[in-house]
Design a protein around this motif. Sequence first.
Motif, PDB file in Angstrom:
ATOM      1  N   HIS A   9     105.958  16.693  52.600  1.00 29.76           N
ATOM      2  CA  HIS A   9     107.350  16.251  52.473  1.00 29.76           C
ATOM      3  C   HIS A   9     107.480  14.737  52.499  1.00 29.76           C
ATOM      4  N   ARG A  10     106.486  14.036  53.002  1.00 31.49           N
ATOM      5  CA  ARG A  10     106.568  12.584  53.100  1.00 31.49           C
ATOM      6  C   ARG A  10     105.830  11.863  51.971  1.00 31.49           C
ATOM      7  N   CYS A  11     105.230  12.611  51.091  1.00 33.88           N
ATOM      8  CA  CYS A  11     104.553  11.993  49.953  1.00 33.88           C
ATOM      9  C   CYS A  11     105.574  11.555  48.902  1.00 33.88           C
ATOM     10  N   ASN A  12     105.172  10.585  48.089  1.00 36.69           N
ATOM     11  CA  ASN A  12     105.974  10.261  46.905  1.00 36.69           C
ATOM     12  C   ASN A  12     105.968  11.463  45.980  1.00 36.69           C
ATOM     13  N   ASN A  13     107.118  11.691  45.330  1.00 35.24           N
ATOM     14  CA  ASN A  13     107.265  12.900  44.507  1.00 35.24           C
ATOM     15  C   ASN A  13     106.935  14.135  45.343  1.00 35.24           C
ATOM     16  N   SER A  14     107.562  14.192  46.528  1.00 31.35           N
ATOM     17  CA  SER A  14     107.213  15.230  47.504  1.00 31.35           C
ATOM     18  C   SER A  14     107.444  16.641  46.980  1.00 31.35           C
ATOM     19  N   ASN A  15     108.383  16.819  46.071  1.00 34.22           N
ATOM     20  CA  ASN A  15     108.651  18.171  45.569  1.00 34.22           C
ATOM     21  C   ASN A  15     107.417  18.803  44.946  1.00 34.22           C
ATOM     22  N   SER A  16     106.686  18.035  44.159  1.00 30.32           N
ATOM     23  CA  SER A  16     105.484  18.579  43.524  1.00 30.32           C
ATOM     24  C   SER A  16     104.400  18.875  44.541  1.00 30.32           C
ATOM     25  N   VAL A  17     104.285  18.040  45.590  1.00 28.45           N
ATOM     26  CA  VAL A  17     103.260  18.259  46.621  1.00 28.45           C
ATOM     27  C   VAL A  17     103.614  19.482  47.461  1.00 28.45           C
ATOM     28  N   VAL A  18     104.886  19.593  47.839  1.00 24.32           N
ATOM     29  CA  VAL A  18     105.322  20.753  48.625  1.00 24.32           C
ATOM     30  C   VAL A  18     105.148  22.037  47.816  1.00 24.32           C
ATOM     31  N   THR A  19     105.535  21.995  46.560  1.00 27.28           N
ATOM     32  CA  THR A  19     105.397  23.165  45.695  1.00 27.28           C
ATOM     33  C   THR A  19     103.942  23.588  45.545  1.00 27.28           C
ATOM     34  N   TYR A  20     103.039  22.621  45.598  1.00 27.24           N
ATOM     35  CA  TYR A  20     101.609  22.913  45.476  1.00 27.24           C
ATOM     36  C   TYR A  20     101.087  23.631  46.722  1.00 27.24           C
ATOM     37  N   PHE A  21     101.428  23.132  47.923  1.00 30.35           N
ATOM     38  CA  PHE A  21     100.813  23.632  49.153  1.00 30.35           C
ATOM     39  C   PHE A  21     101.558  24.805  49.791  1.00 30.35           C
ATOM     40  N   GLU A  22     102.854  24.837  49.687  1.00 29.58           N
ATOM     41  CA  GLU A  22     103.619  25.843  50.445  1.00 29.58           C
ATOM     42  C   GLU A  22     103.219  27.281  50.110  1.00 29.58           C
ATOM     43  N   PRO A  23     103.027  27.653  48.848  1.00 30.82           N
ATOM     44  CA  PRO A  23     102.621  29.047  48.575  1.00 30.82           C
ATOM     45  C   PRO A  23     101.224  29.378  49.083  1.00 30.82           C
ATOM     46  N   LEU A  24     100.417  28.363  49.362  1.00 28.39           N
ATOM     47  CA  LEU A  24      99.038  28.589  49.806  1.00 28.39           C
ATOM     48  C   LEU A  24      98.922  28.692  51.322  1.00 28.39           C
ATOM     49  N   LEU A  25     100.035  28.528  52.022  1.00 26.20           N
ATOM     50  CA  LEU A  25     100.022  28.545  53.488  1.00 26.20           C
ATOM     51  C   LEU A  25     100.979  29.614  54.005  1.00 26.20           C
ATOM     52  N   PRO A  26     100.505  30.858  54.195  1.00 27.92           N
ATOM     53  CA  PRO A  26     101.367  31.918  54.738  1.00 27.92           C
ATOM     54  C   PRO A  26     101.885  31.548  56.126  1.00 27.92           C
ATOM     55  N   SER A  27     102.936  32.194  56.559  1.00 27.16           N
ATOM     56  CA  SER A  27     103.508  31.924  57.870  1.00 27.16           C
ATOM     57  C   SER A  27     102.539  32.293  58.981  1.00 27.16           C
ATOM     58  N   SER A  28     102.771  31.763  60.166  1.00 23.13           N
ATOM     59  CA  SER A  28     101.892  32.037  61.314  1.00 23.13           C
ATOM     60  C   SER A  28     101.847  33.517  61.652  1.00 23.13           C
ATOM     61  N   ASP A  29     102.986  34.191  61.550  1.00 20.46           N
ATOM     62  CA  ASP A  29     103.033  35.616  61.876  1.00 20.46           C
ATOM     63  C   ASP A  29     102.172  36.450  60.938  1.00 20.46           C
ATOM     64  N   HIS A  30     102.057  35.994  59.701  1.00 17.47           N
ATOM     65  CA  HIS A  30     101.433  36.830  58.661  1.00 17.47           C
ATOM     66  C   HIS A  30      99.984  36.434  58.363  1.00 17.47           C
ATOM     67  N   ALA A  31      99.595  35.237  58.775  1.00 22.28           N
ATOM     68  CA  ALA A  31      98.304  34.685  58.330  1.00 22.28           C
ATOM     69  C   ALA A  31      97.118  35.557  58.718  1.00 22.28           C
ATOM     70  N   GLU A  32      97.118  36.130  59.903  1.00 23.99           N
ATOM     71  CA  GLU A  32      95.976  36.921  60.365  1.00 23.99           C
ATOM     72  C   GLU A  32      96.017  38.359  59.884  1.00 23.99           C
ATOM     73  N   HIS A  33      97.035  38.715  59.112  1.00 24.37           N
ATOM     74  CA  HIS A  33      97.200  40.130  58.729  1.00 24.37           C
ATOM     75  C   HIS A  33      97.348  40.291  57.225  1.00 24.37           C
ATOM     76  N   LEU A  34      96.700  39.414  56.487  1.00 21.62           N
ATOM     77  CA  LEU A  34      96.727  39.535  55.033  1.00 21.62           C
ATOM     78  C   LEU A  34      95.913  40.751  54.601  1.00 21.62           C
ATOM     79  N   ASP A  35      96.474  41.524  53.679  1.00 21.69           N
ATOM     80  CA  ASP A  35      95.698  42.645  53.149  1.00 21.69           C
ATOM     81  C   ASP A  35      94.843  42.165  51.985  1.00 21.69           C
ATOM     82  N   ALA A  36      94.049  43.065  51.431  1.00 24.97           N
ATOM     83  CA  ALA A  36      93.097  42.698  50.372  1.00 24.97           C
ATOM     84  C   ALA A  36      93.819  42.148  49.138  1.00 24.97           C
ATOM     85  N   ASN A  37      94.962  42.724  48.813  1.00 15.20           N
ATOM     86  CA  ASN A  37      95.703  42.259  47.639  1.00 15.20           C
ATOM     87  C   ASN A  37      96.223  40.838  47.836  1.00 15.20           C
ATOM     88  N   GLU A  38      96.693  40.541  49.040  1.00 13.41           N
ATOM     89  CA  GLU A  38      97.226  39.202  49.321  1.00 13.41           C
ATOM     90  C   GLU A  38      96.102  38.161  49.316  1.00 13.41           C
TER      91      GLU A  38
END
Length: 588
Positions: A245-274
Motif C-alpha cells: 500500500h505504500r509503494c508508488n502505483n500501490s494499486n498494481s502492487v496490492v493487486t499483485y500480492f493480495e490474491p497470493l496471501l490467504p487470510s490467517s484463518d484459512h492459510a493452514e487449511h487450504l485444500d488441494a484445489n486451492e
Amino acid sequence: MGACISRNNKNNSNNNMREILLYKGEFLGADLRAMFNNPVYSDIIITCKDGGVVYGSKLLLAARSDVFSRLILNNEDNNNRDNRNKDNRDTFSTDDNHITFTEFCSSTLLIILEYLYMGDIMIESLTLNNIVEAYLGAEYFLLPGLEEIIITFLDNALKCSADNNLSAKLLTQASEYMLPSSDDVFFRTLHNRLVVTPLESIEYNNLTAEGLLYVLSPSNMDTDYEEFVTPEYGVFRYVVLWAAHRCNNSNSVVTYFEPLLPSSDHAEHLDANEIEQLRKSHEKNKKKSKSKEIKEKIMVLLKPLLSLVDFKLIHPSVLANIIEPLDIVPNDMLIEAFRYQAQLPAGSGPRRNRGTITAKPENLRFQWSQQACGKQCVLMESDTLLKSNSRKFEWARASLPIRGHEIYEWDIYIEETCKHLWIGVCTERRHKVDYSTYLGRSNYGWVLGSNGSLYHNNQLYSKGYGVKFGKGDRVTVHLNMGNRSLAYSINGVRYGEAWNTLPAELYPAVSLKKSAKVRIEMHKKPIIIDNSKYMLPQPPQSSIHTRTNTSMVSPVISPINTSVNTSINNSIITPINTPRPTSQVTAE
C-alpha cells in the motif's frame, strides 16, 4: 473549568468571573479554581501556537513549576543578554508579562495550568484529540502526577473504545514528536493495546514504518506476560500488504500480492484445489513483464521488516505453499524455519504466536474480560468471578483468545444459577457481536445449556446431550484446537464430542442473567493410580476400609503431584500436609 479566552470575548468572561467571586473565601480549592485562567487575578499572559491566550499568576506558576520558575524569575537576566543563548527560542519567547509557546495549543496549556492551580484536572479537559500533546506538555513541564492522570485516561479510553485503529493512530501521532520507546509509559500503554489487537483490523495507512517497527520489535515484548494476538503468518501478511500500500502505483502492487496471501484463518487449511490454484497464479505472475519491477519496489520497504517476522512460528505448509513461491523472503530465513520445524519432537507442533500464553495451555490466564461483556455484568476476584444484574440474558467472554493446535481445558464453577445458564465458546473475528443477548442465538457462539442441550445460531443441535446442571456443579470444557472439536464434562463425567469444525480463534464464554454467578479456572486433572502397583499387603485381621497407614503410603506416592485428589479403590488417601478433600472427584 476555565476556557481559552480570546481578546474579543474578554468582557463577557469577566462578567462570569464576577459571579464566581461572590462565593470566595469558603474553600481554598474553589478560590483557586476561580483564579484559574482569570484575567482579574493574572499578571502574565501566555500565547499559544493556535493564537489562543491563557492567563496565569507569575508567583503561583513559579512556585508550582520549576520550568515556569526558570522562565519567569530568570526573565530579567535573560532580557539583559545579547541573545547569545537561544536554545529554546523555537519553543517559547518571553518578556516581563508575556510568554509565547510555539509548540503547544491553548487546550494543552489550559490542562497544564489547571493541574498547577488545582493539583488535578477535570476529566472533560482531556480528549483523544489533545491527549498526545497534553502528555508532551506534562513531560516538558516535569509534572509526573499529571503524566499519571493522562496515562490512566489513555488506558481507560483504549479499553473502552471499539475502534481497533485508535492505538495505531495515537502511536503515529506521538511518533511525530518522540521516538517510540518501550521505556516511555505512553508508548508502552499503546503497545500493550496493539499486541492484543489483530493487525488485520488496523488500516494500513494508520501505522507508519516507525510505528510498525516498534510494535513488532521483540525487545518491546514482555514474553512472560504478553501474547501477540496476531498469528505469525498474519504478521507476515500484514507487513507485505502494508508495504504494498505504500509503494508508488500501490494499486498494481496490492493487486499483485493480495490474491497470493490467504487470510490467517484459512492459510493452514487450504485444500488441494486451492493449493493448485495458488501454484497457477504464481506461474502466471512470473510471465508478467512487471513482476520483477513490482518485487523490487516492495523489497525496499520490506527489507527492514522481514527480520522482525519469526518464520519458525509459521506452519511448514504455509511456508512451502504460500510464502516461498512469493520469492521475497531470503532463502536462509526459510531454510532456518524448515530446519527448526523438522527438529521438533514428534507430536509437538510449533507455536503460532509470539509470546508464551498461546504456546502452553497451562500458562493461559483464565479471566473474564472487562471490555467484552454485557453492560450489567460484574467482575470480581481478579476478574475470575462473573455475575449479572440483568433481567435479560447477556454474555461475557475471557480476556485472551485461544488458537494453535493444542488441547485447552477449563472449569466453570456455578456458585449461583439462574433459570437458564449457557457455557461454551465464541469467536469475534469478522463478527459484530452484541453482548446484551443470549449467546446461543448468534452464529458466533457454541454453548451447552443448563437443561443439557446444545445450541448454536439459534438452533437446537442436540437435546439431552448431557445431564442438567446448576448451583454447586462444575462444568469442564475440553477444547481440542488440533481438530477444532469441543466436549464437556459435568461434575467429572465426560460426555461425547459436542462441536467440531470450530473456528481457528475462540474464547471461553458464558451466557447468563440475574442471580447467576460463575467462576472460571484452569482445569486440574485427577491422578489415577493403578491399585496393583501401590497397594501394600494387608494383615488378614485388619480391614482396609477402617484405617489407612499414611506413614507407609506417603513414601510410595510422594513423587505423585499431590495438588489433586488421588483415588485408590474408591477411597481417598490424603497426602501429608494437605487438607482432606470434602468430596471425591471422579476420574475423567
